[in-house]
Design a protein around this motif. Structure first.
Motif, PDB file in Angstrom:
ATOM      1  N   ALA A 126       0.990  -1.175  -0.114  1.00  0.00           N
ATOM      2  CA  ALA A 126      -0.293   0.188   0.265  1.00  0.00           C
ATOM      3  C   ALA A 126       0.651   1.348   0.216  1.00  0.00           C
ATOM      4  CB  ALA A 126      -1.152   0.321   1.248  1.00  0.00           C
ATOM      5  N   PRO A 127       0.768   2.203  -0.906  1.00  0.00           N
ATOM      6  CA  PRO A 127      -1.194   2.169  -1.749  1.00  0.00           C
ATOM      7  C   PRO A 127      -0.757   1.632  -2.579  1.00  0.00           C
ATOM      8  CG  PRO A 127       0.275   4.306  -1.736  1.00  0.00           C
ATOM      9  CD  PRO A 127       1.223   3.692  -0.849  1.00  0.00           C
ATOM     10  N   GLU A 128       0.598   1.263  -3.392  1.00  0.00           N
ATOM     11  CA  GLU A 128       0.271   0.180  -4.678  1.00  0.00           C
ATOM     12  C   GLU A 128      -0.863  -0.579  -4.186  1.00  0.00           C
ATOM     13  OE1 GLU A 128       4.130  -0.587  -6.566  1.00  0.00           O
ATOM     14  OE2 GLU A 128       4.681   0.645  -5.096  1.00  0.00           O
ATOM     15  N   GLU A 129      -1.505  -1.298  -5.157  1.00  0.00           N
ATOM     16  CA  GLU A 129      -2.464  -1.559  -5.518  1.00  0.00           C
ATOM     17  C   GLU A 129      -2.721  -1.791  -6.702  1.00  0.00           C
ATOM     18  OE1 GLU A 129      -7.274  -0.971  -4.484  1.00  0.00           O
ATOM     19  OE2 GLU A 129      -6.277   0.426  -3.542  1.00  0.00           O
ATOM     20  N   PHE A 130      -3.693  -3.587  -7.167  1.00  0.00           N
ATOM     21  CA  PHE A 130      -3.193  -3.693  -8.654  1.00  0.00           C
ATOM     22  C   PHE A 130      -5.393  -5.058  -7.613  1.00  0.00           C
ATOM     23  CE2 PHE A 130      -1.616  -7.624  -6.013  1.00  0.00           C
ATOM     24  CZ  PHE A 130      -2.527  -9.205  -6.405  1.00  0.00           C
ATOM     25  N   ARG A 131      -5.808  -5.233  -8.905  1.00  0.00           N
ATOM     26  CA  ARG A 131      -7.230  -5.497  -9.240  1.00  0.00           C
ATOM     27  C   ARG A 131      -6.943  -6.738 -10.291  1.00  0.00           C
ATOM     28  NH1 ARG A 131     -10.562  -1.123  -6.899  1.00  0.00           N
ATOM     29  NH2 ARG A 131      -9.784  -1.461  -5.174  1.00  0.00           N
ATOM     30  N   LEU A 132      -7.677  -8.008 -11.041  1.00  0.00           N
ATOM     31  CA  LEU A 132      -7.950  -8.295 -12.128  1.00  0.00           C
ATOM     32  C   LEU A 132      -9.050  -7.825 -12.732  1.00  0.00           C
ATOM     33  CD1 LEU A 132      -7.012 -11.340 -10.274  1.00  0.00           C
ATOM     34  CD2 LEU A 132      -5.552 -10.055 -12.209  1.00  0.00           C
ATOM     35  N   GLY A 133      -9.281  -8.087 -13.870  1.00  0.00           N
ATOM     36  CA  GLY A 133     -10.474  -8.163 -14.881  1.00  0.00           C
ATOM     37  C   GLY A 133      -9.248  -8.748 -15.779  1.00  0.00           C
ATOM     38  N   GLU A 134     -10.885  -8.651 -16.607  1.00  0.00           N
ATOM     39  CA  GLU A 134     -11.483  -9.781 -17.927  1.00  0.00           C
ATOM     40  C   GLU A 134      -9.477  -9.818 -18.336  1.00  0.00           C
ATOM     41  OE1 GLU A 134     -12.716 -12.454 -20.217  1.00  0.00           O
ATOM     42  OE2 GLU A 134     -14.207 -11.489 -18.611  1.00  0.00           O
ATOM     43  N   ARG A 135      -9.106 -11.061 -18.731  1.00  0.00           N
ATOM     44  CA  ARG A 135      -7.901 -11.614 -19.347  1.00  0.00           C
ATOM     45  C   ARG A 135      -6.660 -10.752 -19.217  1.00  0.00           C
ATOM     46  NH1 ARG A 135      -9.354 -12.936 -25.176  1.00  0.00           N
ATOM     47  NH2 ARG A 135     -10.413 -10.831 -24.773  1.00  0.00           N
ATOM     48  N   SER A 136      -7.351  -9.735 -18.035  1.00  0.00           N
ATOM     49  CA  SER A 136      -6.270  -8.371 -17.563  1.00  0.00           C
ATOM     50  C   SER A 136      -6.070  -8.013 -16.171  1.00  0.00           C
ATOM     51  CB  SER A 136      -6.402  -6.743 -18.013  1.00  0.00           C
ATOM     52  OG  SER A 136      -7.864  -6.930 -17.175  1.00  0.00           O
ATOM     53  N   LEU A 137      -5.142  -7.117 -15.899  1.00  0.00           N
ATOM     54  CA  LEU A 137      -4.589  -6.957 -14.582  1.00  0.00           C
ATOM     55  C   LEU A 137      -4.368  -5.126 -14.130  1.00  0.00           C
ATOM     56  CD1 LEU A 137      -2.315  -8.765 -12.101  1.00  0.00           C
ATOM     57  CD2 LEU A 137      -1.891  -5.714 -12.460  1.00  0.00           C
ATOM     58  N   TYR A 138      -4.897  -4.840 -13.463  1.00  0.00           N
ATOM     59  CA  TYR A 138      -4.776  -3.355 -12.986  1.00  0.00           C
ATOM     60  C   TYR A 138      -3.972  -2.626 -12.689  1.00  0.00           C
ATOM     61  CZ  TYR A 138      -9.258  -2.643 -15.719  1.00  0.00           C
ATOM     62  OH  TYR A 138     -10.577  -3.096 -17.076  1.00  0.00           O
ATOM     63  N   LEU A 139      -2.424  -2.066 -12.948  1.00  0.00           N
ATOM     64  CA  LEU A 139      -2.149  -1.759 -11.662  1.00  0.00           C
ATOM     65  C   LEU A 139      -1.869  -0.063 -11.009  1.00  0.00           C
ATOM     66  CD1 LEU A 139       0.218  -2.361  -9.819  1.00  0.00           C
ATOM     67  CD2 LEU A 139       2.174  -1.867 -11.427  1.00  0.00           C
ATOM     68  N   TYR A 140      -2.294  -0.392  -9.577  1.00  0.00           N
ATOM     69  CA  TYR A 140      -2.286   0.946  -9.509  1.00  0.00           C
ATOM     70  C   TYR A 140      -0.819   1.472  -8.745  1.00  0.00           C
ATOM     71  CZ  TYR A 140      -2.645   5.806  -6.651  1.00  0.00           C
ATOM     72  OH  TYR A 140      -2.285   6.878  -5.730  1.00  0.00           O
ATOM     73  N   ALA A 141       0.057   2.455  -9.317  1.00  0.00           N
ATOM     74  CA  ALA A 141       1.516   2.379  -8.807  1.00  0.00           C
ATOM     75  C   ALA A 141       1.445   3.929  -9.106  1.00  0.00           C
ATOM     76  CB  ALA A 141       2.688   1.718  -9.407  1.00  0.00           C
TER      77      ALA A 141
END
Length: 182
Positions: A126-141
């Motif tokens: 934290a505060p970095e985080e990731f979330r999985l999507g449809e055949r994808s991964l979102y990364l907040y850095a």
């Protein structure tokens, strides 16, 4: 019916290795039968139109064309305009409020089981985080990819074993949506 696609090439033009000039990539795309060809940046983004609806077959065709032309293999993902729009629309982070360098999408060749990522202690990054999507991964850095410790962990080969994964910053995600729009 023709469909607009983006081709996402993995690992070209990085550190002087596996050079694929964009003009030559456009020629390859046209040589393998695609139309409406354009490229974006030097990092392996192209758009084209095809009558085929088989993204895997289109990717294989492009991979074979690149190998024939350059003598080395390049993993390619092909995604249609609707998918690219859905990735942008479904972003779990407030993209409009962030700088493009803070938000990235990793595109996967297929869906991934969330269990692959279960061992990552999300709170430790934290505060970095990731979330999985449809055949994808979102990364907040928030400090950018170059300073991201979470990105280093997510890039470990074990997490993506058996699939092709390639990442793009938010500017590129948005531009590919624009370039593939009807």
């Amino acid at each position: 019916m023709s469909t607009r696609y983006a081709a996402l090439l993995r690992g070209i033009n990085v550190g002087g290795h596996r050079k694929v000039p964009m003009a030559a990539l456009r020629e390859v795309l046209e040589d393998v039968g695609f139309s409406g060809v354009a490229t974006y940046l030097q990092s392996g983004n192209a758009v084209f139109t095809s009558d085929s609806a088989d993204e895997r077959a289109l990717a294989r065709t492009l991979e074979q064309g690149i190998e024939k032309r350059f003598g080395f293999t390049v993993d390619c993902l092909v995604r249609d305009a609707a998918y690219l729009r859905a990735i942008a629309d479904d972003c779990p982070f407030p993209a409009a409020e962030l700088e493009a360098r803070q938000l990235h999408v990793t595109y996967f060749s297929e869906g991934v089981d969330p269990e692959r990522f279960a061992a990552i202690d999300r709170a430790a990054f934290a505060p970095e985080e990731f979330r999985l999507g449809e055949r994808s991964l979102y990364l907040y850095a928030p400090d950018g990819l170059g300073r991201s410790k979470l990105a280093d962990v997510l890039a470990r080969p074990g997490l993506t074993r058996g699939i092709v994964a390639t990442s793009r910053n938010w500017n590129t995600v948005v531009k590919l949506v624009e370039l593939t729009a009807d």
